[in-house]
Design an enzyme around this catalytic site. Structure first.
Site, PDB file in Angstrom:
ATOM      1  N   GLU A 153       6.547   6.160  -2.296  1.00 29.04           N
ATOM      2  CA  GLU A 153       7.244   7.042  -3.240  1.00 29.04           C
ATOM      3  C   GLU A 153       8.095   8.093  -2.525  1.00 29.04           C
ATOM      4  O   GLU A 153       7.772   9.293  -2.532  1.00 29.04           O
ATOM      5  CB  GLU A 153       6.246   7.718  -4.186  1.00 29.04           C
ATOM      6  CG  GLU A 153       5.528   6.744  -5.089  1.00 29.04           C
ATOM      7  CD  GLU A 153       4.606   7.432  -6.093  1.00 29.04           C
ATOM      8  OE1 GLU A 153       4.203   8.573  -5.853  1.00 29.04           O
ATOM      9  OE2 GLU A 153       4.282   6.799  -7.107  1.00 29.04           O
ATOM     10  N   GLU A 309       2.326   0.235  -8.911  1.00 30.47           N
ATOM     11  CA  GLU A 309       1.200   1.088  -9.284  1.00 30.47           C
ATOM     12  C   GLU A 309       1.274   1.413 -10.765  1.00 30.47           C
ATOM     13  O   GLU A 309       2.338   1.748 -11.282  1.00 30.47           O
ATOM     14  CB  GLU A 309       1.256   2.445  -8.560  1.00 30.47           C
ATOM     15  CG  GLU A 309       1.064   2.410  -7.072  1.00 30.47           C
ATOM     16  CD  GLU A 309       1.118   3.831  -6.490  1.00 30.47           C
ATOM     17  OE1 GLU A 309       0.848   4.799  -7.222  1.00 30.47           O
ATOM     18  OE2 GLU A 309       1.468   3.953  -5.308  1.00 30.47           O
TER      19      GLU A 309
END
Ligand code: GLA
Length: 673
Positions: A153, A309
């Site tokens: 991320e 995710e």
């Protein structure tokens, strides 16, 4: 080496982040046994493992990872091998204190969390290249490794870096962009407030300033920050690419990230992957999920992507970490699949006993495998096995929604006419209207080729380049239907108001420009007469200068009383709609009903709260029907329910909270396309 474009796996990728280093070795055996039971074939490993892989500078310890990858492989589970660059070890920061990130106010971040490295620091860049190289040297041909997962991320938790190295690299970046100081002074409008620069060394970063910093500088700073992160990604990617052929990804955050322009990022990865978490305060968080999935598929150019995710139940980082109720996780996962994901993964496999995320749900919760969550995880594994044939099937959309991160960055700067008119809120409202109407959408950049879409919707295009304006004008001229939301076409790429006034780049397409904004006070409402309706609206009114547009809605009270609020304009063989106020999702229905008619679009006829998504392999369609309500819903459709094997002869009943996937003849479900 040339790269593969999809991990070498059978069927849908299914699994999650796996952090076995948090557990004694004997737990690993139980883990793989449970993974097999749950149908897991894909786990992401090593994302936070730097301190174990290189406990001292230059001393590598790969033994545990060798064992882990061998164990996974022996059990038929593939690995998405992470590079640990998001979390360098304590020794690294001790040795290279200058490689820590500096916040806007000058605070230098300390160790003890994650994501504190300065992406501008040469020591960091060298270290991540070495680590990625060492991993690729060792595991490029390990049979368990089917993909590389770089970093984690990008941009979270800290993206901007105001340290001296970052500022030096900012100046170099500006020199490359503008070449001369005159060009920079011009672009930033530094004549204002006496900000003119006479020497590159005097150019500062938009750090702590007494009042707001130059907005054009801040917009460039956002571009620079994004570029820095991408440079670091490329360093690792290229080192791995020299040694390995598995596809390379990094996990995006679509509509939930701010710092990364995913149109650019998607061009750098072999496979797009995305993380998505439900936002608990939103009672219809599944609509935000759908938006995020459509945006991810769109940046991927329509190619299949991986949901890297999401959560099996509650997260731990929101104010009120709402648990998912039975069936909700399955609905979430299959919605991502219905919107183009060919991989479904969670954070994380087994709940951590220690550390910051111990209250985060997992595939194996603290309660262990004899739990509702694990049973649902295993059930989803069965579903995904049954859906293996969907892999590679595409989504077709008749509508494009314009989404531009640069416009988001510019819109979010300070001192706008109204704090209440927000990019993300508008994007969601317009998207939700289309979602409720069962209309499948793609997202598109305003300068992209839009000719394949029957309708283009621009909910919030504050920054719109002259080129994008020409693109939209040509789209309408050639017969398209365009719907534009308020406060669009206001500034150029330097956050400077367009010559010709507010809305100038859209003047021909919309048949108007804007003379003056008339924002409402907080909490105030006003009304728009639209046909026979009186629609309540809030936040925004304006005074338009009509240049051919036909008035379809008029403010009846408030600051714009008597002025046009909603217009329609015929341009070339197409039509443009303009909405000069902030309409709610339900109020937008009136305008969209008319705009659909212009575009020749028929919204789908699914019952309220039932989401229908279509993926097509060309010869057949997979119609994913997700019932978000508590009551059974009926749909007219013929085919086979891929999850149960049952024939569907003209009518499908989906129980409350359930999902069905019907394999049908191509085009069987035509609604909204
Ligand atoms: C992010 C991170 C994960 C984890 C989850 C928790 O998405 O990538 O490491 O922290 O959030 O929701």
């Amino acid at each position: 080496m040339t790269s593969n474009t999809w991990p070498d796996l059978d069927g849908i990728a299914y699994g999650g982040d796996y952090n076995p280093e948090q557990w004694p070795r004997e737990v690993w055996d139980e883990d793989v046994a449970l993974m097999r039971e749950a149908g897991v074939n894909f786990v992401s490993v090593g994302i936070f493992s730097w301190a174990l892989l290189e406990p001292k500078e230059g001393l590598y310890e790969f033994g545990w990872l060798d064992d882990l990858l061998d164990l996974l492989h022996a059990n038929g589970i593939s690995a998405d091998l992470g590079t640990p660059s998001v979390s360098p070890p304590a020794w690294f920061f001790h040795q290279y204190p200058e490689a820590r990130v500096t916040l806007k106010d000058g605070t230098v971040m300390g160790f003890g969390s994650r994501g504190m490295a300065s992406h501008a620091a040469p020591e960091y860049r060298e270290a991540i290249a070495r680590m990625a190289g060492a991993l690729a040297d060792r595991y490029a041909s390990h049979p368990a490794v089917v993909m590389w997962h770089i970093h984690n991320e990008y941009g979270v938790p800290v993206a901007e870096d105001f340290g001296p190295r970052a500022v030096a690299s900012w100046r170099r970046w500006l020199q490359a962009r503008y070449e001369t100081l005159d060009a920079l002074n011009d672009a930033w409008g530094t004549a204002f407030w006496g900000q003119r620069y006479g020497d590159w060394e005097h150019v500062v970063a938009p750090a702590a300033t007494p009042t707001i910093a130059n907005p054009a500088m801040k917009l460039d700073w956002a571009r620079f920050t994004d570029d820095q992160l991408r440079e670091c990604f490329r360093i690792e990617r290229d080192v791995i690419r020299e040694r390995a052929s598995q596809p390379i990804t990094t996990n995006f955050m679509a509509h939930q990230s701010w710092n990364t322009d995913l149109w650019k990022w998607a061009r750098e990865v072999d496979v797009v992957s995305d993380d998505h978490y439900l936002w608990a305060p939103d009672p219809d968080a599944h609509v935000g999920l759908a938006l995020s999935a459509d945006l991810t598929r769109s940046v991927a150019g329509g190619n299949p992507w991986i949901l890297m995710e999401h959560s099996t139940s509650a997260v731990n980082w929101q104010g009120h970490n709402v648990a998912k109720r039975p069936g909700e996780m399955r609905r979430n996962a299959l919605t991502h699949l219905g919107r183009g994901a060919d991989g479904i993964a969670f954070f994380q496999w087994r709940a951590s006993r220690s550390g910051a995320e111990k209250f985060h749900s997992a595939m194996v919760p603290h309660a262990g495998p004899r739990s509702r969550v694990f049973r649902e995880v295993a059930g989803l594994g069965q579903d995904l096995k049954a859906l293996a044939d969907i892999r590679g099937a595409r989504t077709t959309a008749a509508v494009a929604v314009l989404y531009d991160w640069e416009s988001l960055w510019a819109h979010d700067l300070e001192w706008r006419p109204s704090d209440d008119l927000q990019f993300r809120e508008r994007m969601r409202a317009y998207y939700e209207r289309l979602w409720r109407d069962g209309v499948q959408v793609d997202f598109a950049h305003p300068e992209a080729d839009l000719s394949g879409y029957r309708m283009v919707v621009a909910p919030s295009s504050y920054l719109l380049t002259a080129e994008a304006g020409r693109n939209l004008e040509a789209y309408v001229e050639a017969g398209g239907t365009l719907v534009v939301g308020a406060f669009s076409g206001i500034v150029d790429e330097h956050d400077a108001v367009h010559a010709g006034g507010f809305g100038a780049p859209l003047k021909n397409a919309l048949g108007l420009t804007i003379e003056e904004f008339l924002p409402l006070r907080a909490g105030e409402t006003c009304h728009v007469a639209y046909g026979a309706e009186s629609i309540e609206t809030d936040v925004w009114a304006e005074d338009m200068a009509l240049a051919g547009a036909e008035v379809r809605g008029t403010f009846t009270d408030g600051p714009g009383a008597g002025l046009p609020a909603i217009t329609r304009h015929q341009h070339g063989t197409g039509v443009s709609w303009y909405v000069g106020t902030r309409l709610s999702v339900s109020a937008l229905a009136h305008v969209f009903a008319d705009a659909y008619a212009d575009a020749g679009l028929t919204p789908a006829s699914a019952p309220e709260g039932v989401e229908v998504m279509v993926r097509t392999s060309g010869a057949e369609d997979f119609v994913v029907v997700c019932n978000h309500t508590d009551d059974a819903a009926d749909l007219s459709i013929t085919g086979t329910n891929a999850l149960t094997g049952a024939q569907v002869d003209g009518q499908l009943t989906v129980a409350g909270g359930d999902v069905a996937v019907v394999r049908t003849a191509a085009g069987e479900w035509g609604g909204g396309r």
